[in-house]
Scaffold this motif. Sequence first.
Motif, short mmCIF file in Angstrom:
data_model
loop_
_atom_site.label_atom_id
_atom_site.label_comp_id
_atom_site.label_asym_id
_atom_site.label_seq_id
_atom_site.Cartn_x
_atom_site.Cartn_y
_atom_site.Cartn_z
N LEU A 165 -12.78 -34.33 -20.40
CA LEU A 165 -11.66 -35.11 -19.86
C LEU A 165 -11.62 -36.46 -20.57
N GLY A 166 -10.45 -36.88 -21.01
CA GLY A 166 -10.30 -38.18 -21.67
C GLY A 166 -9.94 -39.27 -20.67
N GLY A 167 -10.42 -40.46 -20.91
CA GLY A 167 -10.11 -41.59 -20.04
C GLY A 167 -10.14 -42.89 -20.82
N LEU A 168 -9.79 -43.98 -20.15
CA LEU A 168 -9.78 -45.30 -20.78
C LEU A 168 -10.36 -46.34 -19.83
N HIS A 169 -11.40 -47.02 -20.30
CA HIS A 169 -12.03 -48.11 -19.56
C HIS A 169 -11.35 -49.42 -19.95
N ASP A 170 -10.69 -50.06 -18.98
CA ASP A 170 -10.05 -51.36 -19.21
C ASP A 170 -11.12 -52.44 -19.03
N ASP A 174 -4.84 -36.42 -18.27
CA ASP A 174 -4.77 -34.96 -18.40
C ASP A 174 -5.56 -34.23 -17.32
N THR A 175 -5.72 -34.84 -16.15
CA THR A 175 -6.43 -34.16 -15.07
C THR A 175 -5.66 -32.94 -14.58
N ASP A 176 -4.33 -32.92 -14.80
CA ASP A 176 -3.51 -31.79 -14.36
C ASP A 176 -3.83 -30.51 -15.13
N LEU A 177 -4.52 -30.65 -16.26
CA LEU A 177 -4.85 -29.48 -17.07
C LEU A 177 -6.16 -28.81 -16.66
N LEU A 178 -6.89 -29.44 -15.74
CA LEU A 178 -8.23 -28.93 -15.41
C LEU A 178 -8.20 -27.78 -14.42
#
Length: 607
Positions: free
Chosen positions: A351-356, A366-370
């Motif tokens: 799963l890809g994510g971004l830390h601000d 893209d959690t909807d793809l899991l």
Amino acid sequence: DYLAALLFDVLGWASVAAYRRFTAGLSGQEDAHVVDLLAIRLAWELLLFRAGGPRLASRWQLAMASWTQRATQAEAAQRIAWILQDALEIAYQDRVASELFAAPGTGEASEAPRVQAAFCIDVRSEVFRRHFEGAGEGLATLGFAGFFGLPVAYRPVGTGATRPQLPGLLAPAMLASDEGAGAAEVRRPARLERGRVVRAFQDSALGGFSFVEALGLGFGGGLVANAFGWARPTAHPERAGLSAREAAARRPRLTAKADGMPLTTAEEVDLAEGILRAMSLTKGFARLVLLAGHGSQTTNNPHAAGYDCGACCGQAGAVNARATAALMNDPAVREGLRARGIDVPDTTRFLGGLHDTTTDEVTLHDTDLLGEAHSADVAALRDALRVAGQRTRQERAPRLGLAPEQRRSDDALLRALHQRARDWSEVRPEWGLAGNASFLVAPRERIRHLDLEGRAFLHDYRAEEDGEGYPVLKQILTAPMVVTHWINFQYYASTVDPARFGSGNKVLHNVVGGTLGVFEGNGGDLRIGLPLQAVHDGTDFVHEPLRLSVFVEAPREAIDGVIAAHDVVRQLVDNGWLHLLQIDRTAETVRVRRRDGWQPLPAGLPA
């Protein structure tokens, strides 16, 4: 030496020219701007020499004759300062080394956790990783360069331009672009062009009068909101020209090789295998593996790239994280990995994510793809990220000088951080990598018990899982170590000699040529390095200028082999640009490498 001195006299412009030469070389091309600039400087020197008469000629000859003597005198005058510098760095190294074996740690991986989260080696990730691991059971973290091994240039939807999303040492070998944005591919260019025309009219001599007189009052509310950090003055470049729905629909994906030819499945498997082996993640996979890139929220900040991901060439890392996750979830790639001895379970999803790093919030993509089978895992991950974010914000808030009422609750603190991120007058939205001092290359189990105070770059590495000739170690010491040194020395030089190597007062900056750099005031040389506000809080320096101490858990002969084979690494180590130390797991000792070999800590002063 004389030619170098001429370039140092216009260091900002010389740096731009040298950068162009360097980037051209990455693609096998040449750029002569630095030579042209040197020729101009030489021509002016000659003109001034001829116009100066006999007195100037005499002074010139005296200066040239005494050059070596002056250099020797300067070196002697700095000797005490360098002894103190060495002592400061040895004290830091001894403190870290003494804590490495203070808690039981085998350096061996435990059973597979429920969630694994891979963060960039950036020092800001150290704080977040520590709090994430303490936010619940079955949570583990990894450290890896934030471009996640994806050597790509990225073409955003609706644009013809590409930008590098990989370390500045490398040239892109592949392309990534957005999928799923639909009509935005056509609509975005038109919207951006309309915006460009309006801005051109606003900035023109005619628009400076008619536009303001006709519509000026209409901007009053926005000016007030911007001044108090209630709103962002302009759209974030990532979302400019896109509706909220279009921006959310984009899915960055690996699309082709750099020459436009499609990637074969075998090439995708090669890439995935290389990434996983470099991460030391070849077994013990969790059900959910988060790849967390990072980026920063700032407004009206010419130095914004310095707060984003250095491994992504000064860009945010979400593109790489999402594209890498999609690659790892591809069934054909999984099958190819299985044939090469890396068995990623069917139940594992990336799963890809971004830390601000301004607000310490993490966005999951893209959690909807899991699928429903991983909904509980995603919920547990969100809870752990929320707790880690709260604890990280509380740890960092005092350094930002936030008032007690702004820190009385996490909601209040988060509001204050969001306001700083939107405030176009804020000179310190966050402290970035200030305080960086070390780079630890070791299994997480070796260092998990350490509180490194957000001062350490962390890269997971298991020497026993490396291949013949230690290819992963070679990759780490020739790429991430070099980049972390660049970052470390940018902060070091901007602190010890801000007049020459810093960019001065941020409040006085004017942007030159769109992307060339900044003037401090209205002209002169381009300023390089960091603004004073990035290393100084208004009363004192917040960055302690230490040369990078690199701790590596690997056999000494393996480290020596990399040094012997790579001139860049040898120059960094032997010439004292950084310190290289070896963690010996068996003997529970740390040794430092000097020109004459390995010595135990404390190693005394280098020759």
